[in-house]
Design an enzyme around this catalytic site. Structure first.
Site, PDB file in Angstrom:
ATOM      1  N   VAL A  51      43.585  29.602  40.921  1.00  9.59           N
ATOM      2  CA  VAL A  51      43.381  31.275  41.598  1.00  9.59           C
ATOM      3  C   VAL A  51      42.296  30.951  40.578  1.00  9.59           C
ATOM      4  O   VAL A  51      42.749  31.757  39.148  1.00  9.59           O
ATOM      5  CB  VAL A  51      44.760  31.199  41.046  1.00  9.59           C
ATOM      6  N   PRO A  52      41.660  31.423  40.712  1.00 11.74           N
ATOM      7  CA  PRO A  52      40.277  32.580  40.198  1.00 11.74           C
ATOM      8  C   PRO A  52      41.017  33.830  40.046  1.00 11.74           C
ATOM      9  O   PRO A  52      39.897  35.150  40.061  1.00 11.74           O
ATOM     10  CB  PRO A  52      39.357  32.090  41.554  1.00 11.74           C
ATOM     11  N   CYS A  53      41.549  34.407  39.138  1.00 14.31           N
ATOM     12  CA  CYS A  53      41.918  35.519  38.912  1.00 14.31           C
ATOM     13  C   CYS A  53      41.273  36.220  38.078  1.00 14.31           C
ATOM     14  O   CYS A  53      41.256  37.072  37.739  1.00 14.31           O
ATOM     15  CB  CYS A  53      43.873  35.266  37.364  1.00 14.31           C
ATOM     16  N   HIS A  54      40.178  36.060  37.567  1.00 11.57           N
ATOM     17  CA  HIS A  54      39.150  36.365  36.875  1.00 11.57           C
ATOM     18  C   HIS A  54      38.119  37.056  37.609  1.00 11.57           C
ATOM     19  O   HIS A  54      37.011  38.147  36.964  1.00 11.57           O
ATOM     20  CB  HIS A  54      38.076  35.860  36.020  1.00 11.57           C
TER      21      HIS A  54
END
Length: 105
Positions: A51-54
């Site tokens: 999950v690329p939450c950045h």
DNA sequence: TCTTTGACGCTGA
DNA sequence: ATCAGCGCCAAAG
């Protein structure tokens, strides 16, 4: 399909080099005013590689969640590595160039 | 149960 | 341009 799941699935679809705002994600998942929840959900996903939450920032492009990553500049580094450009308003005041990197989904 | 606490966003003064 | 106020809702104590 849960709101929470929708958010996660959407974030996973954000391409490298692009970003989305919390509100944008919330609206896309059917709850315009639940932007806060998106951030809350991201907290659970912090540290997860799937999950690329950045790539999720607030509507101004500020990295409000950088404190939840390994180090304060980890988020910034990851974004830079993907080719995302930053605008400087001050010395330590940086924000993503939303005009160029906003992803509509 | 009730209260507090957020990785937010819009509107109006 | 700046600032306060409100809406919204899940989780933890």
């Amino acid at each position: 399909m849960d709101f929470r799941e929708k958010v996660i699935e959407l974030v996973k679809r954000i391409p490298a080099g692009k970003v989305m705002s919390y509100g944008q994600i919330a609206a896309h998942c059917g709850q315009r005013s639940s932007a806060r929840m998106v951030g809350y959900i991201m907290n659970d996903c912090a540290g997860r590689e799937d999950v690329p939450c950045h790539r999720v920032v607030n509507r101004n492009g500020y990295l409000t969640g950088k404190a939840h990553f390994g180090s304060p500049d980890a988020m910034e580094k990851m974004l830079l590595a993907e080719g995302i450009e930053f605008l400087e308003s001050g010395d330590n005041d940086i924000r993503v160039d939303m005009e160029k990197h906003r992803w509509e989904g």
